[in-house]
Scaffold this motif. Structure first.
Motif, PDB file in Angstrom:
ATOM      1  N   ASP A   1     124.211 139.624 146.678  1.00 31.45           N
ATOM      2  CA  ASP A   1     125.323 138.978 147.375  1.00 31.45           C
ATOM      3  C   ASP A   1     126.589 138.987 146.520  1.00 31.45           C
ATOM      4  OD1 ASP A   1     123.798 137.942 149.737  1.00 31.45           O
ATOM      5  OD2 ASP A   1     122.703 136.920 148.146  1.00 31.45           O
TER       6      ASP A   1
ATOM      7  N   LYS B   1     121.229 145.423 146.207  1.00 28.46           N
ATOM      8  CA  LYS B   1     122.164 144.926 147.222  1.00 28.46           C
ATOM      9  C   LYS B   1     122.365 143.403 147.086  1.00 28.46           C
ATOM     10  CE  LYS B   1     122.797 148.871 149.481  1.00 28.46           C
ATOM     11  NZ  LYS B   1     122.024 149.798 148.636  1.00 28.46           N
TER      12      LYS B   1
ATOM     13  N   ARG C   1     132.215 134.471 151.302  1.00 24.79           N
ATOM     14  CA  ARG C   1     133.182 135.535 151.637  1.00 24.79           C
ATOM     15  C   ARG C   1     134.620 135.058 151.507  1.00 24.79           C
ATOM     16  NH1 ARG C   1     129.503 139.348 150.917  1.00 24.79           N
ATOM     17  NH2 ARG C   1     127.667 139.000 152.216  1.00 24.79           N
TER      18      ARG C   1
ATOM     19  N   SER D   1     127.674 149.279 148.623  1.00 24.34           N
ATOM     20  CA  SER D   1     127.084 147.997 149.028  1.00 24.34           C
ATOM     21  C   SER D   1     128.193 147.059 149.506  1.00 24.34           C
ATOM     22  CB  SER D   1     126.322 147.377 147.851  1.00 24.34           C
ATOM     23  OG  SER D   1     125.686 146.182 148.237  1.00 24.34           O
TER      24      SER D   1
ATOM     25  N   GLN E   1     128.370 144.639 151.399  1.00 23.47           N
ATOM     26  CA  GLN E   1     128.061 143.214 151.502  1.00 23.47           C
ATOM     27  C   GLN E   1     128.095 142.513 150.145  1.00 23.47           C
ATOM     28  OE1 GLN E   1     125.918 145.728 151.621  1.00 23.47           O
ATOM     29  NE2 GLN E   1     123.793 145.102 151.381  1.00 23.47           N
ATOM     30  N   THR E   2     128.198 143.263 149.069  1.00 19.27           N
ATOM     31  CA  THR E   2     128.247 142.675 147.729  1.00 19.27           C
ATOM     32  C   THR E   2     129.679 142.327 147.356  1.00 19.27           C
ATOM     33  OG1 THR E   2     126.312 143.941 147.000  1.00 19.27           O
ATOM     34  CG2 THR E   2     127.753 143.050 145.285  1.00 19.27           C
ATOM     35  N   GLU E   3     129.932 141.046 147.111  1.00 23.67           N
ATOM     36  CA  GLU E   3     131.256 140.613 146.665  1.00 23.67           C
ATOM     37  C   GLU E   3     131.320 140.693 145.139  1.00 23.67           C
ATOM     38  OE1 GLU E   3     133.499 140.370 148.682  1.00 23.67           O
ATOM     39  OE2 GLU E   3     132.772 139.554 150.580  1.00 23.67           O
TER      40      GLU E   3
END
Length: 231
Positions: free
Chosen positions: A68, A66, A140, A92, A94-96
């Motif tokens: 970033d 997971k 983000r 996932s 939240q993973t960019e």
């Protein structure tokens, strides 16, 4: 007046040291992975937690770690950047995803943005812009290669997909086409995708019918032309 020194552990949120960023790199070329890692590790708070050599391995790593940010080569074996991005965003959120590629193609940019990627960077710009791109994604915020400006980014995200060779195929058909073009047999494709060889043949026939292709050689040329595989 004596100024009281505040320990860094007690700093209010937003005033503490640079936030840690956990990163995964997926590229089938060792020299590229090594170069990307060297650039990223100049930041003490950034950590490359794992590397992958193909789309399937990258997906397993992202699901486990997971991270970033995931830095993904578009032309990965087994699963290309757009296909992998879509699956990463599902398992996932939240993973960019930063697509890192040698191809400066508007068609590919549209493809990966629609799949959920937040960034797109051409490899030739890596030394100057990779850190900036990862910084943006860690906050983000979107980041695209300089020649593709923000106005175009907004338009591509807002507009419906235009018909074309890439968009006429379903996601599964693209996966089958890529794997066939990489030299896999129907049995090999079935093992990778966990479907029956008969189902593989059905997807392959459907893709070839949509594209008006008659031979495997023509299918391979299509895959190369549309950057699903590298020549």
């Amino acid at each position: 007046m004596q100024i009281k020194k505040i320990a860094s552990d007690n700093l209010p949120s937003g005033l503490c040291a640079e936030a840690a960023v956990r990163i995964v790199i997926a590229d089938d070329h060792h020299v590229v992975r090594r170069g990307v890692r060297a650039i990223l590790e100049c930041r003490a708070s950034w950590e490359v937690v794992a590397e992958a050599v193909d789309g399937a391995e990258a997906l397993e790593i992202v699901e486990a770690e997971k991270p970033d940010v995931a830095i993904i080569d578009y032309s990965l074996p087994i699963m290309n950047g757009a296909q992998l991005t879509k699956r990463i965003r599902a398992i996932s959120p939240q993973t960019e995803v930063l697509i890192f590629t040698m191809h400066d193609s508007e068609v590919l940019i549209r493809d990966v943005l629609k799949a959920g990627a937040k960034g797109y960077l051409v490899k030739s710009d890596a030394e100057d812009l990779l850190v900036r791109a990862v910084e943006a994604l860690s906050r983000r915020q979107p980041y695209v290669t300089d020649w593709f400006n923000r106005a175009l980014l907004d338009r591509y995200l807002a507009s419906p997909e235009e018909p074309g060779e890439l968009t006429c195929l379903t996601a599964r058909e693209r996966e089958v086409v890529q794997l066939v073009a990489e030299g896999n047999s129907s049995k090999g494709v079935s093992q990778v995708l966990d479907i029956s060889p008969k189902t593989v043949e059905t997807y392959r026939a459907s893709a070839m019918h949509k594209l008006g292709l008659k031979t495997t050689a023509a299918l391979v040329r299509y895959a190369i032309r549309n950057k699903l595989v590298e020549p």
